[in-house]
Design a protein around this motif. Structure first.
Motif, PDB file in Angstrom:
ATOM      1  N   ASN A 150      22.962  38.550  33.341  1.00 22.56           N
ATOM      2  CA  ASN A 150      22.041  37.919  32.384  1.00 22.56           C
ATOM      3  C   ASN A 150      22.607  36.484  32.256  1.00 22.56           C
ATOM      4  O   ASN A 150      21.636  35.695  31.871  1.00 22.56           O
ATOM      5  N   TRP A 158      32.389  31.127  30.088  1.00 21.95           N
ATOM      6  CA  TRP A 158      33.197  31.616  29.243  1.00 21.95           C
ATOM      7  C   TRP A 158      34.592  31.975  29.368  1.00 21.95           C
ATOM      8  O   TRP A 158      35.532  31.931  28.336  1.00 21.95           O
ATOM      9  N   PRO A 174      31.559  38.106  40.025  1.00 22.26           N
ATOM     10  CA  PRO A 174      30.267  37.875  39.118  1.00 22.26           C
ATOM     11  C   PRO A 174      29.353  38.906  39.436  1.00 22.26           C
ATOM     12  O   PRO A 174      29.551  39.886  40.378  1.00 22.26           O
ATOM     13  N   GLU A 176      26.759  41.041  41.279  1.00 20.63           N
ATOM     14  CA  GLU A 176      26.095  41.026  42.555  1.00 20.63           C
ATOM     15  C   GLU A 176      24.502  40.717  42.405  1.00 20.63           C
ATOM     16  O   GLU A 176      24.169  40.412  43.710  1.00 20.63           O
ATOM     17  N   VAL A 209      35.293  45.670  41.748  1.00 14.13           N
ATOM     18  CA  VAL A 209      35.643  45.876  40.139  1.00 14.13           C
ATOM     19  C   VAL A 209      36.854  47.030  40.142  1.00 14.13           C
ATOM     20  O   VAL A 209      37.903  46.593  39.347  1.00 14.13           O
ATOM     21  N   VAL A 224      32.430  41.311  30.738  1.00 10.46           N
ATOM     22  CA  VAL A 224      31.217  41.470  29.958  1.00 10.46           C
ATOM     23  C   VAL A 224      30.152  41.966  30.519  1.00 10.46           C
ATOM     24  O   VAL A 224      29.703  41.763  31.832  1.00 10.46           O
ATOM     25  N   SER A 226      27.519  46.002  30.404  1.00 14.24           N
ATOM     26  CA  SER A 226      27.006  47.037  29.363  1.00 14.24           C
ATOM     27  C   SER A 226      27.905  47.947  29.059  1.00 14.24           C
ATOM     28  O   SER A 226      29.208  48.052  29.273  1.00 14.24           O
ATOM     29  N   LEU A 247      33.600  43.203  26.725  1.00 14.45           N
ATOM     30  CA  LEU A 247      32.378  42.941  25.779  1.00 14.45           C
ATOM     31  C   LEU A 247      31.121  43.779  26.435  1.00 14.45           C
ATOM     32  O   LEU A 247      30.716  43.933  27.715  1.00 14.45           O
ATOM     33  N   ALA A 250      24.245  45.873  23.379  1.00 14.69           N
ATOM     34  CA  ALA A 250      23.825  45.685  21.897  1.00 14.69           C
ATOM     35  C   ALA A 250      22.472  46.201  21.475  1.00 14.69           C
ATOM     36  O   ALA A 250      21.690  46.395  22.667  1.00 14.69           O
ATOM     37  N   GLU A 382      19.618  50.483  24.421  1.00 10.96           N
ATOM     38  CA  GLU A 382      19.434  49.187  24.636  1.00 10.96           C
ATOM     39  C   GLU A 382      18.260  48.883  26.004  1.00 10.96           C
ATOM     40  O   GLU A 382      18.747  49.217  26.963  1.00 10.96           O
TER      41      GLU A 382
HETATM   42  P1  NAD Z   1      26.550  46.141  34.094  1.00 11.17           P
HETATM   43  O1  NAD Z   1      27.603  46.465  33.085  1.00 11.17           O
HETATM   44  O2  NAD Z   1      25.474  46.662  35.015  1.00 11.17           O
HETATM   45  O3  NAD Z   1      27.432  45.041  35.115  1.00 11.17           O
HETATM   46  C1  NAD Z   1      28.453  44.024  34.626  1.00 11.17           C
HETATM   47  C2  NAD Z   1      29.405  43.691  35.877  1.00 11.17           C
HETATM   48  O4  NAD Z   1      29.948  45.346  36.053  1.00 11.17           O
HETATM   49  C3  NAD Z   1      28.665  43.235  37.083  1.00 11.17           C
HETATM   50  O5  NAD Z   1      29.762  42.428  37.701  1.00 11.17           O
HETATM   51  C4  NAD Z   1      28.606  44.848  38.019  1.00 11.17           C
HETATM   52  O6  NAD Z   1      28.902  44.563  39.210  1.00 11.17           O
HETATM   53  C5  NAD Z   1      30.021  45.494  37.593  1.00 11.17           C
HETATM   54  N1  NAD Z   1      29.656  46.989  37.346  1.00 11.17           N
HETATM   55  C6  NAD Z   1      28.452  47.507  37.367  1.00 11.17           C
HETATM   56  N2  NAD Z   1      28.492  48.978  37.356  1.00 11.17           N
HETATM   57  C7  NAD Z   1      29.856  48.967  37.747  1.00 11.17           C
HETATM   58  C8  NAD Z   1      30.503  50.458  37.879  1.00 11.17           C
HETATM   59  N3  NAD Z   1      30.122  51.483  37.911  1.00 11.17           N
HETATM   60  N4  NAD Z   1      31.925  50.336  38.181  1.00 11.17           N
HETATM   61  C9  NAD Z   1      32.580  49.139  37.990  1.00 11.17           C
HETATM   62  N5  NAD Z   1      31.881  48.049  37.933  1.00 11.17           N
HETATM   63  C10 NAD Z   1      30.296  48.108  37.657  1.00 11.17           C
HETATM   64  O7  NAD Z   1      25.591  44.903  33.274  1.00 11.17           O
HETATM   65  P2  NAD Z   1      24.395  43.964  33.494  1.00 11.17           P
HETATM   66  O8  NAD Z   1      23.326  44.848  33.787  1.00 11.17           O
HETATM   67  O9  NAD Z   1      24.848  43.099  34.894  1.00 11.17           O
HETATM   68  O10 NAD Z   1      24.282  43.031  32.429  1.00 11.17           O
HETATM   69  C11 NAD Z   1      23.490  43.414  31.324  1.00 11.17           C
HETATM   70  C12 NAD Z   1      24.439  44.061  30.251  1.00 11.17           C
HETATM   71  O11 NAD Z   1      25.342  43.390  29.879  1.00 11.17           O
HETATM   72  C13 NAD Z   1      23.803  44.378  29.097  1.00 11.17           C
HETATM   73  O12 NAD Z   1      24.172  45.615  28.393  1.00 11.17           O
HETATM   74  C14 NAD Z   1      24.131  43.119  28.001  1.00 11.17           C
HETATM   75  O13 NAD Z   1      24.071  43.630  26.449  1.00 11.17           O
HETATM   76  C15 NAD Z   1      25.398  42.854  28.311  1.00 11.17           C
HETATM   77  N6  NAD Z   1      25.874  41.647  28.185  1.00 11.17           N
HETATM   78  C16 NAD Z   1      26.845  41.842  26.734  1.00 11.17           C
HETATM   79  C17 NAD Z   1      27.479  40.622  26.493  1.00 11.17           C
HETATM   80  C18 NAD Z   1      28.190  40.318  25.365  1.00 11.17           C
HETATM   81  O14 NAD Z   1      28.855  39.174  25.258  1.00 11.17           O
HETATM   82  N7  NAD Z   1      28.501  41.420  24.772  1.00 11.17           N
HETATM   83  C19 NAD Z   1      26.891  39.452  27.112  1.00 11.17           C
HETATM   84  C20 NAD Z   1      25.874  39.345  28.120  1.00 11.17           C
HETATM   85  C21 NAD Z   1      25.611  40.736  28.739  1.00 11.17           C
END
Ligand code: NAD
Length: 497
Positions: A150, A158, A174, A176, A209, A224, A226, A247, A250, A382
């Motif tokens: 996002n 950051w 980053p 994907e 990851v 950062v 979910s 992180l 929310a 969320e």
């Molecule tokens: P996500 O958790 O799906 O992905 C984040 C990262 O983790 C990506 O780089 C992804 O490739 C990797 N990932 C995804 N699934 C994985 C797995 N099973 N194993 C290992 N790595 C994995 O999050 P998203 O959908 O990209 O972003 C949205 C989420 O991020 C929302 O929940 C939002 O609240 C949160 N967010 C939090 C903050 C904060 O500061 N607290 C800031 C921005 C976004």
């Protein structure tokens, strides 16, 4: 079709795993690019490049590091428009919003430019006779950063500018879904003079990851994303001996007291709930309307929501763009339908929204739910879309109890003219970032960002003073220049005198 590759050792590196992911244009719904998914071997190559670079960069002078960072600041500043266009193309958010995220990322580069001030250390002279003590902060080594979709530029910013300013080297993974902005940031860093291997970018999925989380060459992990993945990252990297800040997601509440300026509160609710189509970790997703505020507030929010212009992010007249993927769009819509089935009043239903000429885009309009209760899925999960829930409560006490019962604790806001109530809220609310008449209280770069409870796993918030502590480790040096009188045998524990 264009392939987005990796950046390792200061140059672009083509992926060899033969695994790719789609990168969409969310406004058209069409696949625009593909991104290479790194194999374990490719991640290892990036870690080796970072490890080799650390040998010099970790002991480089502050003058050298800051010279690069100042040039980097100028380059990112000069490329704001280009970076924002890359963000909009892959994420979908409107151009002005994308420019805002680049600006907030620049704040952290600016903080990093001042790193000598923050790494000055501490000195105590004469702690014992002829004995001085100095406390130093030194880099931790190779740091991994894993970022969400996002904020394709801001969240990477950051992390790595501050990490490399502290003398670390970095491997960034980053999202994907939006890989291009991060790759461009790495190219600009090289142009600014960052030596090869100091910043590497590997694109990929869970394979990349999980290798970073377990790789013996990685000292620290900034994540950062979910909450479920943050929990996994914290547990796995922690079990492998790394320091971790993870992180998570929310569900941010905005409490509106009866004495609040309801026009300002309605503006704030609209901006914070529907900006970036609700795909912000600091988005307001719940308005807690106290006493008589609910009906007039809902009327004002509805009036404003009906006037919002939803369209392609690159169109300067759009105020809100599409969602990231079709699957995510459908999931967000399911919460609106589910809320109606669970007894909420659907004041605005955006689920049928499309944009002429862009019928296959990931569109959804804005939704407003009234009479939401804590048992409903729309309250509990969320949603990460433009869906705002209104929960009605009778008193401040009921409101704060509701907010504090949430498993998340990222941001929370209160809208009031009553200083005493605002002060009470600041002290009582269980959240890491609090807004008083400010709906999205994202701290400036020289303070730290982070939530409580399920919104952050680990001990440190990100960027600001806590970021600098996270990216450095302490060392305390005790020095004596002996006098002959200091000799002699004494097996007792050293005492100061
Ligand atoms: P996500 O958790 O799906 O992905 C984040 C990262 O983790 C990506 O780089 C992804 O490739 C990797 N990932 C995804 N699934 C994985 C797995 N099973 N194993 C290992 N790595 C994995 O999050 P998203 O959908 O990209 O972003 C949205 C989420 O991020 C929302 O929940 C939002 O609240 C949160 N967010 C939090 C903050 C904060 O500061 N607290 C800031 C921005 C976004």
């Amino acid at each position: 079709m264009q392939t987005v590759n990796h950046w390792i050792g200061g140059k672009p590196v083509e992926g060899t795993s033969e695994r790719f992911g789609p990168v969409y244009d969310p406004a058209t719904g069409a696949q625009a690019k593909r991104v290479a998914f790194a194999s374990v071997e490719e991640v290892d190559a990036a870690v080796v490049a970072a490890k080799v670079a650390f040998a010099d960069w970790g002991s480089s002078s502050l003058a050298k590091r800051t010279a690069v960072l100042f040039r980097y600041r100028e380059l990112v500043d000069a490329h704001r428009e280009e970076l924002a266009a890359l963000i909009t193309a892959e994420h979908g958010k409107v151009h002005s919003d994308a420019l805002g995220e680049v600006a907030r990322g620049l704040e952290i580069i600016e903080l990093a430019c001042g790193i000598p001030q923050h790494l000055k250390g501490e000195l105590s002279t004469q702690v014992s006779t002829r004995v001085d003590v100095a406390a130093l902060r030194q880099p931790v080594g190779v740091v991994a950063g894993i970022t969400p979709f996002n904020f394709p530029a801001m969240v990477p910013l950051w992390m790595f500018p501050l990490a490399v300013a502290c003398g670390n080297t970095f491997v960034l993974k980053p999202s994907e879904k939006v890989p291009s902005a991060a790759l461009r940031l790495a190219e600009l860093a090289a142009e600014a003079g960052l030596p090869e291997g100091v910043l590497n970018v590997v694109n990929g999925d869970k394979v990349a990851v999980d290798r970073l989380l377990t790789h013996p060459g990685i000292a620290a992990v900034s994540f950062v994303g979910s909450t479920p993945i943050a929990r996994h990252v914290h547990a796995t990297a922690g079990a492998h001996g790394k320091r971790v800040q993870a992180l998570g997601g929310a569900k941010n509440h905005m409490v509106v007291l009866p004495d609040a300026d309801l026009d300002l509160a309605a503006d704030a609710a609209i901006n914070a709930a529907y900006g970036s189509a609700g795909e912000r970790c600091m988005a307001i997703s719940v308005v807690v309307a106290v006493g008589e505020t609910a009906d007039p507030l809902i009327e004002k929010i509805t009036e404003r929501a009906n006037a919002l212009r939803i369209g392609p992010g690159a169109d300067p007249t759009s105020e809100m763009g599409p969602l990231i993927t079709r699957e995510h769009r459908d999931k967000v819509a399911s919460y609106v339908h589910g809320a109606a089935a669970q007894g909420a009043r659907v004041v605005l239903d955006g689920t049928g929204y499309t944009v002429d000429g862009y019928e296959d885009g990931h569109w959804i309009g804005v939704s407003l739910l009234d009479g939401v209760t804590p048992e409903m899925d729309a309250y509990r999960d969320e949603i990460f879309g433009p869906v705002l829930s209104v929960v009605r409560v009778d008193s401040y006490e009921e409101g704060i109890a509701l907010v504090n019962a949430s498993p998340w604790g990222n941001g929370s806001a209160i809208f009031t003219r009553d200083g005493g109530a605002a002060r009470r809220f600041q002290l009582e609310v269980e959240a890491g970032m609090v807004g008083v008449n400010v709906p999205i209280p994202v701290p400036v770069g020289y303070h730290s960002f982070g939530g409580w409870k399920d919104s952050l796993f680990g001990d440190h918030h990100i960027y600001g003073p806590e970021g600098i502590r996270f990216y450095t480790r302490g060392k305390v040096v005790t020095t004596r220049w002996p006098d002959p009188a200091d000799g002699g045998i004494n097996l007792g524990f050293p005492r100061n005198h």
